[in-house]
Structures are given as structure tokens and as C-alpha cells.
Design an enzyme around this catalytic site. Structure first.
Site, PDB file in Angstrom:
ATOM      1  N   ARG A  15       5.545 -11.601  17.212  1.00  0.00           N
ATOM      2  CA  ARG A  15       5.394 -11.783  15.763  1.00  0.00           C
ATOM      3  C   ARG A  15       6.658 -12.287  15.070  1.00  0.00           C
ATOM      4  O   ARG A  15       6.640 -12.621  13.895  1.00  0.00           O
ATOM      5  CB  ARG A  15       4.928 -10.457  15.128  1.00  0.00           C
ATOM      6  CG  ARG A  15       3.437 -10.228  15.330  1.00  0.00           C
ATOM      7  CD  ARG A  15       3.026  -8.847  14.887  1.00  0.00           C
ATOM      8  NE  ARG A  15       3.382  -7.822  15.885  1.00  0.00           N
ATOM      9  CZ  ARG A  15       3.385  -6.519  15.641  1.00  0.00           C
ATOM     10  NH1 ARG A  15       3.075  -6.064  14.448  1.00  0.00           N
ATOM     11  NH2 ARG A  15       3.706  -5.669  16.602  1.00  0.00           N
ATOM     12  N   GLY A 101      15.456  -1.022  21.681  1.00  0.00           N
ATOM     13  CA  GLY A 101      16.310  -2.127  21.252  1.00  0.00           C
ATOM     14  C   GLY A 101      15.888  -2.763  19.950  1.00  0.00           C
ATOM     15  O   GLY A 101      16.678  -3.464  19.316  1.00  0.00           O
ATOM     16  N   ASP A 102      14.651  -2.519  19.530  1.00  0.00           N
ATOM     17  CA  ASP A 102      14.176  -3.096  18.271  1.00  0.00           C
ATOM     18  C   ASP A 102      14.080  -2.046  17.163  1.00  0.00           C
ATOM     19  O   ASP A 102      13.460  -2.280  16.137  1.00  0.00           O
ATOM     20  CB  ASP A 102      12.832  -3.813  18.476  1.00  0.00           C
ATOM     21  CG  ASP A 102      11.755  -2.891  19.023  1.00  0.00           C
ATOM     22  OD1 ASP A 102      12.057  -1.720  19.338  1.00  0.00           O
ATOM     23  OD2 ASP A 102      10.601  -3.355  19.154  1.00  0.00           O
TER      24      ASP A 102
END
Ligand code: UD1
Ligand code: CA
Length: 454
Positions: A15, A101-102
Site C-alpha cells: 500500500r 520494523g514498520d
């Protein structure tokens, strides 16, 4: 106790609509994953393991500096499968913390809160209450109120979907338990994935208590899946920075229009006007005033300095009470002593300038050393580059460089020397002398300006 920190960073981030792996998109000038790694490094001697997948090489190249290891998950079969890749590298007698990590803004306080709640009898789970829990795994509690399981949105019953306490994904548990329990997880669920969340019911069945911890702020556990979420977290982060600066004695013209992309250390009684950006390591003294639209990166700014509008300052040291700008461009290696003035449309690079010297207008001064109280006239250029090599210009104390002068380096202008306006100087000017290269002036009397033809 030793700590293993596993950071999941294999996802593609469809996305984001980007060629760049999601975890390398930047928040406050640093990749998302770097924020998580930096938070992990606040834990003493942590064994940091990053599970990479999409863009593994690119991710590794960006963040591998320092003590951490990357493990590639070649196929993304679910969060449990991701952690399984790191499992052989876990330390014995350690606690493992799982981060993402996000999810960039996890705080050191929350991390230590998690680690402090892991024991031989308990594991720690980070949860939040959300008014709209759609999409998240729901925390299912038993009649005693203890956590019994996590049920993913796609596997949840209508009743379970009403639960507003959700799983953030952040989890801490004894490393050996993790190693023992991961292989028990299957993929018999709506998404056909190996869910890390299944660990919770396995832990319960093994007699462990699930202790839930809540983050100080919900933004700590918000993930980035698209650029709107990225921007929301950026703005949250910047507002936190603005609040910190104000608490440290800085007046901001607008807390929503100051961006800190690095480590900004500040003294007190500083004023920062709108649209200023601080990049990398910047240290501000006290009583500094910074005008609108300035970019300051990796620089040391002394007490009482005034930086006027639209100035760009990169890798510089600015002495006390210097006055910079408006529209000054100070490039790397510029070192200004106290009271120096660098005015509008002046570019400097790799120069040392002594106390009280002035370069007030429209000049380029590069690869140079200027003494004290030097006056550099408007339009002065150091011709530092011969097309192949760079050469140095030195100008002694109290020298006066007339306007529109070219100083062809290597060149030395002595103390108290004067250079006449409009000169091209390619021989040294000795101490106290006047250097001048100028065609003599001719006046033509009775000269008529051309007039318009009929
Ligand atoms: C996960 C949790 C859910 C929780 C939510 C919080 C599971 C099964 N579900 O759901 O309970 O509410 O996070 O955001 O854990 N990843 C890999 N390799 C994989 C799969 C995922 O590295 O094989 C990484 C992804 O890049 C991502 C993270 O793990 O950063 C979470 O994966 P994702 O599939 O997005 O989990 P959710 O469905 O959000
Ligand atoms: Ca998923």
C-alpha cells in the site's frame, strides 16, 4: 539478564505504492526500521536480529551498521514463520522481545516495561484499547480476566469482533520458551499463515501467565501501511519534538512548523521562527534567534548567534554572537569565530574566519583562512579551483578586500593589506601594502549618447 530483540521487517508494504521496501521509508529523516533499531539499542547488550524479506539486500545495506544481524525470510508465511527464522540465533537464558520494523515509535520506557514483566512464570504482551479495533487481533480474556488467546480479525466470531482490546504484536517471553513453542504453531486458519499470536494460548496451556502492558501513547504501537499513516506519525513525532524544545526553554513561532530530523540539543532562551528544519546532530547554545525558513544540519551554533531568514547551514561551527544571513549558504567546513558576520547571498565552504570579520554581501569564499577583523567587500570571489585542483586563500588580520575582487588561489593577502576594488589578484599582497589591478580610467568629454533613429 540477556535480551534478544527480533525485529520483523520482511513485509512488502504494497500500500505504500513504492519501489523502496516499506521499512526504509523515512520518518523524521531516518528509515522506519532505524527508529526501531535505535529503540532496541537502548537495551544494554541486546542481541538484535532483523528478519528481512522484500528488498532484503537493500534493507541490510541501510541498517546493518553496528551490532545487529539480518536473517532473510525468503517466503512470508506469517509472523510465527518470520520469528522462526531468527530462532536458532537466540541466546540461552535470555528474554526475547518481538518488535516490528514498520512500527517506528515504540519507546524505551515501553520496552523496559515489557522486559520487566517476563519471568519463569509469565510472558508480557503489549495491548491497547481502540475505539475501532477493525483489522487487529482481539485479546480474548477468560472468566478470571486473564488473557486466554488472541483471535485474528479474519478468524473471530461476531462476539469476539466486539472486543476493543487489541494485540499490538509486541511480545516478550523467555527465549527458550519461544524456541520450544514456535514449532507447535500451525497454519490452519483463515489466512493459511503461521500466526505468532498462537503463542499466547500455547503459553497459557504451559501454565504461564500473560501479563498485559499498555504503551504510554497509542502512537507508539501504530504501524505504517500507507503514506497517510506515515504522515500522521511524522506529525505526531514532530509535535513531541516541539513540546520537548519548548520545555527546554525554546520559543517556537509555531510548534506545527518546526521539524527535527535528527538530534537537536538546545540551550535556553532560543527563538525559532516558522519552517525551520534541523537535520542530523545540531547543538544550539543560548539566546539564539533563528529566522524563518532556515535549514541547519550537523552544526554547532554558539550563544547569541542570529541566523536570519532563508539561510542554509551544513556541517558548520558558528561562534558566539555571529550574525548570519538572510539568504546565506554556509557549506561544510565553515568555522566562524565570535562576532563574524556573513550576509546575504554569500556562499562559504571550508573556511576559518577570525573574530569580528565580515563577509557581508554577494561573495563566494571557499578553501580559505581569514584572520580577525577582515573586511571582505561585496562580490569578492575566491577562485579556489583551477579546473583540476583546489587551492587555498589566506587573508591576514585587518586586511580589507575591495568589492568585486577575484582572489586567484593559491594566494596570500598579508595583515593590514588592502586590495583595490575590481582587482584580479594572482600575486601575494604583502603585509600593509595595497594590491590593485585596474585599467586606468578614461573620461571622454563632449561624448553624446546615441539618439533614436527617425
Ligand atoms: C499482526 C497480528 C495482529 C495484530 C497486528 C498489529 C499476527 C498473526 N497478527 O497482524 O494480532 O493486531 O499485527 O498490527 O501476528 N511479517 C514478516 N513476515 C511474515 C509476515 C509478517 O516479516 O511472514 C511482518 C510484516 O512485515 C509486518 C508484521 O510482521 O511488519 C506484521 O505482519 P502482518 O501480516 O501485517 O500482521 P497483521 O495482519 O497486521
Ligand atoms: Ca496479515
Amino acid at each position: 539478564m540477556a535480551t534478544d530483540i527480533v525485529i520483523l521487517a520482511a513485509g512488502k508494504g504494497t500500500r505504500m505504492k513504492s519501489e523502496l521496501p516499506k521499512v526504509l521509508h523515512c520518518l523524521a529523516g531516518r528509515p522506519l526500521l532505524q527508529h526501531v533499531v535505535d529503540a532496541a539499542r537502548t537495551v544494554d547488550d541486546a542481541n538484535i536480529l532483523v528478519v528481512t524479506g522484500h528488498g532484503a539486500e537493500q534493507v541490510q545495506a541501510v541498517i546493518s551498521s553496528g551490532s545487529l544481524r539480518c536473517i532473510e525470510q525468503t517466503e512470508q508465511l506469517g509472523t510465527a514463520h518470520a520469528v522462526l527464522q531468527a530462532s536458532p540465533l537466540l541466546t540461552s537464558n535470555a528474554t526475547t522481545l518481538i518488535l516490528y520494523g514498520d512500527v517506528p515509535l515504540i519507546s524505551p520506557e515501553t520496552i523496559s516495561g515489557m522486559l520487566n514483566n517476563v519471568s519463569d512464570e509469565s510472558i508480557a504482551l503489549l495491548t491497547v484499547q481502540l475505539a475501532d479495533p477493525t483489522g487487529y487481533g482481539r485479546i480474548v480474556r477468560d472468566q478470571q480476566g486473564e488473557v486466554a488467546a488472541i483471535v485474528e480479525q479474519k478468524d473471530a466470531s461476531a462476539e469476539q469482533l466486539k472486543i476493543t482490546e487489541v494485540n499490538t504484536g509486541v511480545l516478550a517471553l523467555p527465549s527458550e520458551c519461544l524456541q520450544a513453542w514456535l514449532p507447535q504453531i500451525g497454519n490452519n486458519n483463515a489466512q493459511g499463515e503461521y500466526y505468532l499470536t498462537d503463542i499466547i494460548s500455547i503459553a497459557r496451556n504451559a501454565g504461564y501467565l500473560i501479563k498485559t502492558i499498555q504503551p504510554v501513547a497509542v502512537e507508539e504501537v501504530e504501524g505504517v501501511n500507507n503514506r497517510l499513516q506515515l504522515n500522521n506519525l511524522e506529525r505526531y513525532y514532530q509535535l513531541q519534538q516541539a513540546k520537548r524544545l519548548m520545555s527546554e526553554g525554546v520559543t517556537l513561532a509555531d510548534a506545527a512548523r518546526t521539524d527535527v530530523r535528527g538530534n537537536l540539543k538546545t540551550g535556553s532562551d532560543n527563538f525559532i521562527d516558522i519552517n525551520c528544519i534541523f537535520d542530523g546532530d545540531v547543538v544550539l547554545g543560548n539566546n539564539i534567534s533563528i529566522g524563518p525558513n532556515c535549514l541547519i544540519s550537523n552544526s554547532l551554533i554558539g550563544d547569541g548567534v542570529e541566523i536570519k531568514a532563508n539561510s542554509v547551514i551544513e556541517d558548520c561551527q558558528i561562534g558566539n554572537n555571529a550574525i548570519i544571513g538572510p539568504f546565506a549558504r554556509l557549506r561544510p567546513g565553515t568555522e566562524l569565530a565570535a562576532g563574524v558576520k556573513v550576509g546575504n547571498f554569500v556562499e562559504t565552504k571550508k573556511i576559518k574566519v577570525g573574530k569580528g570579520s565580515k563577509i557581508n554581501h554577494l561573495s563566494y569564499v571557499g578553501d580559505a583562512e581569514l584572520g580577525e577583523n577582515v573586511n571582505v567587500g561585496a562580490g569578492t570571489i575566491t577562485c579556489n579551483y583551477d579546473g583540476v585542483n583546489k587551492h587555498k586563500t589566506t587573508i591576514g588580520d585587518n586586511a580589507f578586500i575591495g568589492s568585486n575582487t577575484s582572489l586567484v588561489a593559491p594566494i596570500d593577502v598579508g595583515k593590514n593589506a588592502t586590495v583595490g576594488a575590481g582587482s584580479t589578484i594572482n600575486k601575494n599582497v604583502p603585509e600593509g601594502e595595497l594590491g590593485l589591478t585596474r585599467a586606468g580610467q578614461k573620461n571622454i568629454s563632449g561624448w553624446k549618447r546615441p539618439s533614436k533613429k527617425d
